[in-house]
Design a protein around this motif. Structure first.
Motif, short mmCIF file in Angstrom:
data_model
loop_
_atom_site.label_atom_id
_atom_site.label_comp_id
_atom_site.label_asym_id
_atom_site.label_seq_id
_atom_site.Cartn_x
_atom_site.Cartn_y
_atom_site.Cartn_z
N GLU A 1 -94.87 88.96 37.79
CA GLU A 1 -96.08 88.74 38.57
C GLU A 1 -95.87 87.61 39.59
O GLU A 1 -96.31 87.71 40.73
N LEU A 2 -95.22 86.53 39.18
CA LEU A 2 -94.94 85.44 40.11
C LEU A 2 -94.06 85.91 41.26
O LEU A 2 -94.28 85.54 42.42
N ARG A 3 -93.07 86.71 40.95
CA ARG A 3 -92.19 87.25 42.01
C ARG A 3 -92.98 88.13 42.97
O ARG A 3 -92.80 88.05 44.19
N ALA A 4 -93.84 88.98 42.43
CA ALA A 4 -94.64 89.85 43.28
C ALA A 4 -95.58 89.03 44.16
O ALA A 4 -95.74 89.32 45.35
N ASN A 5 -96.20 88.01 43.58
CA ASN A 5 -97.08 87.14 44.36
C ASN A 5 -96.32 86.39 45.44
O ASN A 5 -96.85 86.17 46.53
N ALA A 6 -95.11 85.97 45.14
CA ALA A 6 -94.30 85.26 46.12
C ALA A 6 -94.04 86.15 47.33
O ALA A 6 -94.09 85.69 48.47
N VAL A 7 -93.81 87.41 47.08
CA VAL A 7 -93.58 88.34 48.17
C VAL A 7 -94.87 88.58 48.94
O VAL A 7 -94.89 88.56 50.16
N GLY B 1 -95.80 82.20 46.22
CA GLY B 1 -96.12 82.38 44.82
C GLY B 1 -96.78 81.20 44.15
O GLY B 1 -96.93 81.20 42.94
N LEU B 2 -97.19 80.19 44.91
CA LEU B 2 -97.83 79.03 44.31
C LEU B 2 -99.33 79.26 44.23
O LEU B 2 -99.92 79.94 45.08
N VAL B 3 -99.96 78.69 43.23
CA VAL B 3 -101.40 78.80 43.08
C VAL B 3 -102.06 77.78 44.00
O VAL B 3 -101.71 76.60 44.01
N ALA B 4 -103.03 78.24 44.79
CA ALA B 4 -103.76 77.34 45.67
C ALA B 4 -104.54 76.34 44.83
O ALA B 4 -105.04 76.67 43.76
N ILE B 5 -104.67 75.13 45.32
CA ILE B 5 -105.32 74.06 44.56
C ILE B 5 -106.76 74.44 44.21
O ILE B 5 -107.25 74.12 43.14
N GLU B 6 -107.45 75.17 45.09
CA GLU B 6 -108.83 75.55 44.80
C GLU B 6 -108.91 76.62 43.72
O GLU B 6 -109.96 76.82 43.11
#
Length: 174
Positions: free
Chosen positions: A71-77, A82-87
């Motif tokens: 999931e992190l890899r997919a989000n990075a793409v 792939g980082l979570v926004a602070i909000e």
């Protein structure tokens, strides 16, 4: 699979621990819900790959770890990093007093402030009680890396507790 092993019952019994592991992994209750459900579904779909006589919980935890990494890899793409926004992050509740005892939720809140690698390793070793060897196997890392992450986690947790409970640092009762 042996006739006496019921995957649905095993997952039902494991689910609360799996959800806490997913929370430690993701750092978010919403993501923990999704990850735990996906891991359960994947485990049921692939139950034929489970080796009877081995630790079912470790097998499902490993599945959830791999699902999360994917999931992190997919989000990075998709989002370019792939980082979570602070909000989107869920901060820990810091409204406790020195007079209060550390409850399970406070320990978990403190644990959630660690970087992901330390958080997941500390969760498996300290909360779930797995040995260093078992933790290393579940995370697919060398045992030395487990020891290093736990050492760093202990330092961070200790510093956090000293900041929250200054009387403990001075050796005074809280």
């Amino acid at each position: 699979m042996t006739a006496d092993f019921n995957a649905h019952d095993a997952i039902r019994a494991l689910y609360p621990r799996l959800w806490r592991f997913c929370l430690a992994t993701t750092g978010s209750r919403v993501n923990a819900d999704d990850l735990a459900q996906t891991a359960c579904l994947r485990a049921l779909e692939r139950i034929h790959q489970f080796n009877p006589g081995t630790a079912f919980d470790a097998w499902v935890f490993r599945i959830s770890k791999h699902v999360w990494i994917n999931e992190l890899r997919a989000n990075a793409v998709r989002r370019g990093g792939g980082l979570v926004a602070i909000e989107d992050a869920e901060p820990a509740d810091r409204d406790h007093t020195p007079e209060s005892n550390l409850s399970g939720s406070e320990v978990l809140d403190t644990l959630m402030q660690l970087p992901e690698a330390q958080r997941v390793t500390a969760y498996l070793a300290y909360v779930e009680g797995y040995s260093y060897k078992e933790t290393a196997s579940m995370l697919d890392i060398p045992i030395g890396t487990v020891m290093s992450r736990l050492s760093a986690a202990r330092k961070r947790l200790s510093a956090h507790l000293r900041a929250d409970y200054p009387a403990a640092q001075a050796g005074q009762p809280t």
